[in-house]
Design a protein around this motif. Structure first.
Motif, short mmCIF file in Angstrom:
data_model
loop_
_atom_site.label_atom_id
_atom_site.label_comp_id
_atom_site.label_asym_id
_atom_site.label_seq_id
_atom_site.Cartn_x
_atom_site.Cartn_y
_atom_site.Cartn_z
N ARG A 137 0.82 -1.22 0.00
CA ARG A 137 0.00 0.00 0.00
C ARG A 137 0.85 1.27 0.00
NH1 ARG A 137 -2.65 -2.26 4.97
NH2 ARG A 137 -1.27 -0.67 5.77
N SER A 138 2.18 1.14 -0.12
CA SER A 138 3.06 2.32 -0.06
C SER A 138 3.57 2.74 -1.44
CB SER A 138 4.24 2.03 0.86
OG SER A 138 3.95 2.49 2.16
N ILE A 139 2.81 2.44 -2.48
CA ILE A 139 3.25 2.76 -3.84
C ILE A 139 2.45 3.95 -4.38
CG2 ILE A 139 3.45 1.85 -6.21
CD1 ILE A 139 5.29 0.32 -4.33
N ALA A 140 1.13 3.86 -4.26
CA ALA A 140 0.26 4.88 -4.85
C ALA A 140 -0.42 5.69 -3.74
CB ALA A 140 -0.76 4.21 -5.75
N GLY A 141 -1.36 6.54 -4.10
CA GLY A 141 -2.07 7.34 -3.11
C GLY A 141 -3.30 7.96 -3.75
N PRO A 142 -4.09 8.73 -3.03
CA PRO A 142 -3.96 9.07 -1.61
C PRO A 142 -4.50 7.98 -0.68
CG PRO A 142 -5.87 10.19 -2.55
CD PRO A 142 -5.23 9.44 -3.68
N LEU A 143 -5.36 7.09 -1.24
CA LEU A 143 -5.88 5.98 -0.43
C LEU A 143 -5.64 4.70 -1.22
CD1 LEU A 143 -8.89 8.00 0.55
CD2 LEU A 143 -8.09 6.32 2.21
N THR A 144 -5.17 3.67 -0.57
CA THR A 144 -4.96 2.42 -1.30
C THR A 144 -5.63 1.27 -0.55
OG1 THR A 144 -2.82 2.03 -0.29
CG2 THR A 144 -2.78 3.16 -2.38
N GLU A 151 4.92 15.67 12.12
CA GLU A 151 3.75 16.20 11.42
C GLU A 151 3.75 15.70 9.99
OE1 GLU A 151 2.47 20.33 12.31
OE2 GLU A 151 4.47 20.44 13.18
N ASP A 152 2.67 15.04 9.62
CA ASP A 152 2.57 14.52 8.26
C ASP A 152 1.17 14.77 7.73
OD1 ASP A 152 3.28 13.27 5.90
OD2 ASP A 152 4.25 11.58 6.88
N GLN A 153 0.97 14.43 6.48
CA GLN A 153 -0.37 14.55 5.89
C GLN A 153 -0.50 13.58 4.72
OE1 GLN A 153 -0.89 18.52 4.47
NE2 GLN A 153 0.62 18.30 2.85
N VAL A 154 -1.72 13.43 4.25
CA VAL A 154 -1.98 12.48 3.17
C VAL A 154 -1.25 12.92 1.90
CG1 VAL A 154 -3.83 11.57 1.69
CG2 VAL A 154 -4.17 11.75 4.15
N GLY A 155 -0.66 11.94 1.23
CA GLY A 155 0.12 12.24 0.02
C GLY A 155 -0.32 11.38 -1.16
N ASN A 156 0.39 11.57 -2.27
CA ASN A 156 -0.08 10.95 -3.52
C ASN A 156 0.73 9.77 -4.01
OD1 ASN A 156 -2.44 12.37 -3.98
ND2 ASN A 156 -1.21 14.17 -4.49
N GLY A 157 1.72 9.33 -3.22
CA GLY A 157 2.42 8.11 -3.64
C GLY A 157 3.88 8.34 -3.95
N ALA A 158 4.52 7.26 -4.43
CA ALA A 158 5.97 7.25 -4.63
C ALA A 158 6.38 8.11 -5.82
CB ALA A 158 6.40 5.81 -4.86
N GLN A 159 7.66 8.48 -5.82
CA GLN A 159 8.20 9.28 -6.93
C GLN A 159 9.60 8.81 -7.29
OE1 GLN A 159 8.55 13.45 -6.28
NE2 GLN A 159 7.25 13.34 -4.47
N LYS A 160 9.92 8.93 -8.57
CA LYS A 160 11.29 8.66 -9.00
C LYS A 160 12.09 9.92 -8.73
CE LYS A 160 14.01 6.92 -12.79
NZ LYS A 160 14.01 5.98 -13.89
N ILE A 161 13.30 9.76 -8.23
CA ILE A 161 14.12 10.94 -7.90
C ILE A 161 15.13 11.17 -9.02
CG2 ILE A 161 15.76 11.86 -6.20
CD1 ILE A 161 13.10 11.42 -4.93
#
Ligand code: DP6
Length: 356
Positions: free
Chosen positions: A166-173, A346-356
């Protein structure tokens, strides 16, 4: 599901370098209990986070016979205690990408959140590593869609750690088959094409660090204790019902229902631990003090603040962005005193993984 479509062998060994950042996630309906090779006993749904991330670089090079499969640096330092988990991950995923046997992986990882803060990093760490590996594989699939790429990354991440799927995409998986989400399945997580209510955009997650120490019972052991657990059947049924009800709350913006379901899930997870054989308690006196204060604060202010817990003593406080000021005041004035060294993230909902 026939998993043969996930098997791919690259034609030749080559050199490749890539770097990915993967987020942590916080489950609303919890994955607790597994079977087979990392398959969940019930569906789960989580918010993807944005600040708590793992960044991992992998350098693939042709491997000579007798060479080690990988070397690993965490924060530029050798950390052999992570090796068994990485070794197991590579062994589990190699049947789906046999070319790994012909490559040496130089892996270098870094977490944005403090190491040993008591925040589980296996989800973001396994997801970041899976993304690097699938990025390598991608060179050989000129026809791969973004969806196919993410699907395989989640499939491989799951083999490293269930919640990593569940740590690949977002905001809810969603991971695990649920009637509420027709595309959902046990092999990889999906980010459902559902219009979530805008109140959940930028939803805040303040993580209160109650205990930075190593958990006394690992999640993997805890999952195992659901085997033969006296309440297992009811618990798995409850998770199915909760995810259906939560979908309605998340699409209509019904915060009262959202709070009710999220807190019920957190406490049920801990109830499972307290009633397994052997039984154990991961909450601490400070955890309970915070939960009680949150209840009183909500009753007095009518602000939609709620908590959830992972398999540990720390608390995730969830609330809409618009109430950030009064809630952060409350956290600083009343709750920080219960945190180890006053620490919170402090965190918040995000949109998923990114290539750097
Ligand atoms: C309580 O994914 O850490 O956080 O598959 O054995 O690696 P393994 O377990 P893990 O379990 C996490 C359980 C949880 C709930 C959740 O994230 O859904």
């Amino acid at each position: 599901m026939n998993t043969d479509s996930f098997v791919f062998d690259a034609l030749e060994a080559g050199q490749y370098q890539t770097q990915w950042q993967a987020p942590s996630n916080i489950a609303l309906v919890k994955y607790w209990g597994k079977h087979g090779e990392q398959l969940p006993k019930n569906p789960s749904i989580s918010f993807t986070l944005s600040q708590c991330v793992t960044t991992t670089a992998v350098n693939f090079s042709p491997r000579e016979q007798g060479d080690a499969a990988f070397d690993f640096l965490f924060d530029q330092k050798k950390q052999p205690e992570f090796h068994p988990k990485i070794q197991q991950f590579l062994e589990r995923i190699t049947p789906f990408f046999p070319a790994l046997e012909r490559h040496h992986l130089s892996i270098s990882s870094h977490n944005s959140f403090p190491h040993s803060s008591g925040i589980a990093s296996s989800a973001s760490a396994m997801a970041a590593m899976a993304l690097c590996i699938v990025d390598f594989e991608k060179q050989f699939h000129s026809d791969w869609t973004e969806e196919a790429f993410l699907r395989k990354a989640s499939f491989l991440a799951r083999l490293g750690s269930g919640s990593a799927a569940r740590s690949i995409a977002g905001p809810l998986t969603v991971w695990g088959h649920s009637k509420a989400f027709p595309q959902s399945n046990d092999h990889f997580a999906i980010a459902p094409a559902v219009e979530w209510h805008p109140i959940f955009q930028n939803y805040q997650d303040t993580v209160l660090i109650v205990d930075k120490g190593q958990k006394k019972v690992s999640s993997t052991l805890g999952h195992g204790l659901m085997q033969g657990h006296p309440f297992a059947t009811q618990r798995f049924e409850q998770a199915h019902t909760h995810i259906e009800q939560l979908k309605t709350a998340l699409t209509t913006g019904d915060l009262e229902r959202f709070i009710d379901l999220t807190e019920a899930e957190a406490l049920c997870l801990h109830a499972m631990m307290m009633t397994s054989n052997p039984r154990y308690v991961l909450m601490q006196p400070n955890t309970l003090s915070i939960l009680q204060k949150v209840e009183v604060f909500r009753a007095q202010t009518q602000l939609p603040l709620c908590f959830t817990l992972d398999a540990g003593a720390n608390i995730h406080l969830l609330y809409p962005l618009q109430y950030r000021i009064p809630i952060m005041d409350f956290i600083q004035e009343e709750l920080v005193v219960h945190c180890q060294k006053g620490q919170y993230i402090e965190d918040q909902v995000g949109n998923g993984a990114q290539k750097i």
